[in-house]
Design a protein around this motif. Structure first.
Motif, PDB file in Angstrom:
ATOM      1  N   GLU A   3       0.799  -1.277   0.035  1.00 28.17           N
ATOM      2  CA  GLU A   3       0.167  -0.153   0.065  1.00 28.17           C
ATOM      3  C   GLU A   3       0.870   1.343   0.120  1.00 28.17           C
ATOM      4  O   GLU A   3       0.717   2.143  -0.833  1.00 28.17           O
ATOM      5  CB  GLU A   3      -1.037  -0.048   1.221  1.00 28.17           C
ATOM      6  CG  GLU A   3      -1.763   1.398   1.321  1.00 28.17           C
ATOM      7  CD  GLU A   3      -2.657   1.403   2.680  1.00 28.17           C
ATOM      8  OE1 GLU A   3      -3.257   2.377   2.712  1.00 28.17           O
ATOM      9  OE2 GLU A   3      -2.812   0.140   3.222  1.00 28.17           O
ATOM     10  N   LEU A   4       1.970   1.074   0.762  1.00 25.81           N
ATOM     11  CA  LEU A   4       2.854   2.529   0.829  1.00 25.81           C
ATOM     12  C   LEU A   4       3.587   2.688  -0.195  1.00 25.81           C
ATOM     13  O   LEU A   4       3.824   3.922  -0.409  1.00 25.81           O
ATOM     14  CB  LEU A   4       3.602   2.242   2.029  1.00 25.81           C
ATOM     15  CG  LEU A   4       2.884   2.099   3.731  1.00 25.81           C
ATOM     16  CD1 LEU A   4       3.905   1.958   4.752  1.00 25.81           C
ATOM     17  CD2 LEU A   4       2.515   3.958   3.988  1.00 25.81           C
ATOM     18  N   GLN A  49      -8.491  -1.209  -9.168  1.00 21.11           N
ATOM     19  CA  GLN A  49      -9.024  -1.405 -10.260  1.00 21.11           C
ATOM     20  C   GLN A  49     -10.188  -0.545 -10.307  1.00 21.11           C
ATOM     21  O   GLN A  49     -10.680   0.171  -9.625  1.00 21.11           O
ATOM     22  CB  GLN A  49      -9.370  -3.062 -10.415  1.00 21.11           C
ATOM     23  CG  GLN A  49      -8.137  -3.833 -10.155  1.00 21.11           C
ATOM     24  CD  GLN A  49      -7.040  -3.624 -11.034  1.00 21.11           C
ATOM     25  OE1 GLN A  49      -7.197  -3.724 -12.284  1.00 21.11           O
ATOM     26  NE2 GLN A  49      -5.883  -3.096 -10.558  1.00 21.11           N
ATOM     27  N   SER A  50     -10.735  -0.511 -11.622  1.00 21.58           N
ATOM     28  CA  SER A  50     -11.976   0.510 -12.202  1.00 21.58           C
ATOM     29  C   SER A  50     -13.020   0.044 -11.328  1.00 21.58           C
ATOM     30  O   SER A  50     -14.051   0.715 -11.042  1.00 21.58           O
ATOM     31  CB  SER A  50     -12.012   0.198 -13.596  1.00 21.58           C
ATOM     32  OG  SER A  50     -12.348  -1.070 -13.745  1.00 21.58           O
ATOM     33  N   ASP A  51     -13.261  -1.402 -10.865  1.00 19.63           N
ATOM     34  CA  ASP A  51     -14.371  -1.740 -10.163  1.00 19.63           C
ATOM     35  C   ASP A  51     -14.372  -1.461  -8.568  1.00 19.63           C
ATOM     36  O   ASP A  51     -15.117  -1.863  -7.761  1.00 19.63           O
ATOM     37  CB  ASP A  51     -14.796  -3.085 -10.310  1.00 19.63           C
ATOM     38  CG  ASP A  51     -13.437  -4.025  -9.972  1.00 19.63           C
ATOM     39  OD1 ASP A  51     -12.596  -3.934  -9.410  1.00 19.63           O
ATOM     40  OD2 ASP A  51     -13.704  -5.354  -9.981  1.00 19.63           O
ATOM     41  N   GLY A  52     -13.134  -0.933  -8.078  1.00 17.36           N
ATOM     42  CA  GLY A  52     -12.888  -0.474  -6.788  1.00 17.36           C
ATOM     43  C   GLY A  52     -11.942  -1.412  -6.213  1.00 17.36           C
ATOM     44  O   GLY A  52     -11.782  -1.480  -4.768  1.00 17.36           O
ATOM     45  N   THR A  53     -11.844  -2.921  -6.435  1.00 14.28           N
ATOM     46  CA  THR A  53     -11.188  -3.619  -5.887  1.00 14.28           C
ATOM     47  C   THR A  53      -9.676  -3.361  -6.082  1.00 14.28           C
ATOM     48  O   THR A  53      -9.104  -2.630  -6.952  1.00 14.28           O
ATOM     49  CB  THR A  53     -11.357  -5.109  -6.594  1.00 14.28           C
ATOM     50  OG1 THR A  53     -10.703  -5.014  -8.098  1.00 14.28           O
ATOM     51  CG2 THR A  53     -12.722  -5.497  -6.281  1.00 14.28           C
ATOM     52  N   LYS A  54      -8.744  -3.818  -4.934  1.00 12.52           N
ATOM     53  CA  LYS A  54      -7.474  -3.578  -5.011  1.00 12.52           C
ATOM     54  C   LYS A  54      -6.795  -4.942  -5.419  1.00 12.52           C
ATOM     55  O   LYS A  54      -6.959  -5.892  -4.817  1.00 12.52           O
ATOM     56  CB  LYS A  54      -7.011  -3.145  -3.509  1.00 12.52           C
ATOM     57  CG  LYS A  54      -7.358  -1.713  -3.227  1.00 12.52           C
ATOM     58  CD  LYS A  54      -7.112  -1.242  -1.882  1.00 12.52           C
ATOM     59  CE  LYS A  54      -7.777   0.152  -1.541  1.00 12.52           C
ATOM     60  NZ  LYS A  54      -7.420   0.645  -0.148  1.00 12.52           N
TER      61      LYS A  54
END
Length: 309
Positions: free
Chosen positions: A70-71, A78-83
């Protein structure tokens, strides 16, 4: 007369011999010094920057990995909000802090990452964007690679030992241990004034938090010998799920809680920790930028000469 000439010749010969020895000794000393200097100058000269980088990462579920990706922007939304974790599939996976340290210490071309509090002199910590990985630099904001150490309990916790132990952790005495172990303590705490109950408590989770927790348990048992506290080391995700399921009374996570975990648990930050990016001590690199670290871990950069200055 003849005797005087012989004496003069002998004297000149002796002086010449003495000068030769003196010059020889001086030359030998300089040669030895030169040899030492060359040895020192050659230190690290065998490091071949054209070699492939050995990328070492932590296992899925590791709080240190979660915070690291993350840092450094290795986790992409992603475009669907998932990481999605974009760590290269070529990375070697280690399942705890000690294995990470051993792996990097044993491979000249390796790069990895560990909790700042777990850092030792078997490896070298790199500067990131010009800042050294120190608690002071985390506090002043120049070293930005940091994350919280959390403990979490079920919202209906009824274990009195667990409650009292948590009170000790968040006391002046507990936070002094946090500071002594090279983590950043919580401010605005008061002296421990617990009830010192008897009974058992199980604490488990992150291998990054575990060394600090071991020190806290050791200190707490001195003020409350009636308590039986068992420490189980796993990873942050296991720490949270096992606390939700009831296997642990207190879970440890070296990251923020996820939404589904936070809906079931109450979290408390007990310290702030940095993440040190580490390399083998033979590595000639002393510093990387955050972008360079990301490029290595997503697989865009594969050799050390691509990030050498």
């Amino acid at each position: 007369m003849k005797f005087r000439k012989l004496m003069a010749v002998a004297l000149i010969a002796a002086m010449a011999a003495t000068m030769a020895v003196g010059c020889g000794g001086s030359s030998s000393d300089k040669s030895a010094e030169g040899s030492t200097d060359n040895s020192s100058a050659d230190s690290g000269s065998d490091f071949d920057t054209s070699n492939d980088i050995t990328i070492v990462s932590r296992e899925d579920g590791s709080g240190t990995r979660g915070a690291f990706i993350e840092l450094f922007g290795i986790e992409e939304k992603q475009s669907d909000g998932t990481k999605v974790d974009m760590t290269t599939t070529d990375a070697q996976i280690t399942n705890n802090t000690s294995v990470m340290l051993t792996t990097v210490a044993g491979d000249e071309y390796a790069i990895g990452y560990v909790s700042l509090g777990s850092l030792n002199d078997s490896v070298k910590a790199l500067k990131i964007d010009g800042a050294e990985a120190t608690a002071d630099n985390i506090e002043n904001g120049s070293y930005k690679v940091s994350r919280p150490f959390n403990i979490a309990v079920k919202k209906d916790l009824d274990n009195e030992v667990a409650k009292d132990f948590m009170a000790y952790i968040m006391s002046t005495e507990g936070q002094e241990i946090v500071s002594n172990e090279k983590y950043i303590p919580v401010s605005d705490v008061e002296a421990y004034a617990g009830s010192k109950p008897s009974g058992k408590c199980v604490v488990g989770g992150s291998s990054s938090v575990s060394p600090l927790m071991e020190k806290l348990i050791e200190a707490y048992k001195k003020v409350n010998p009636n308590a039986d506290i068992e420490l189980q080391t796993s990873d942050s995700t296991t720490g949270m799920t096992s606390t939700i399921e009831g296997s642990y009374d207190i879970g440890m996570a070296s990251r923020e809680l996820k939404d589904d975990e936070a809906s079931e648990l109450e979290a408390t930050v007990i310290a702030t920790d940095g993440i040190a990016v580490i390399v083998n001590k033979a590595n000639t690199a002393d510093e990387l930028s955050a972008d360079q670290v990301k490029s290595i871990y997503v697989g865009d950069v594969t050799t050390w000469d691509e990030v050498s200055k």
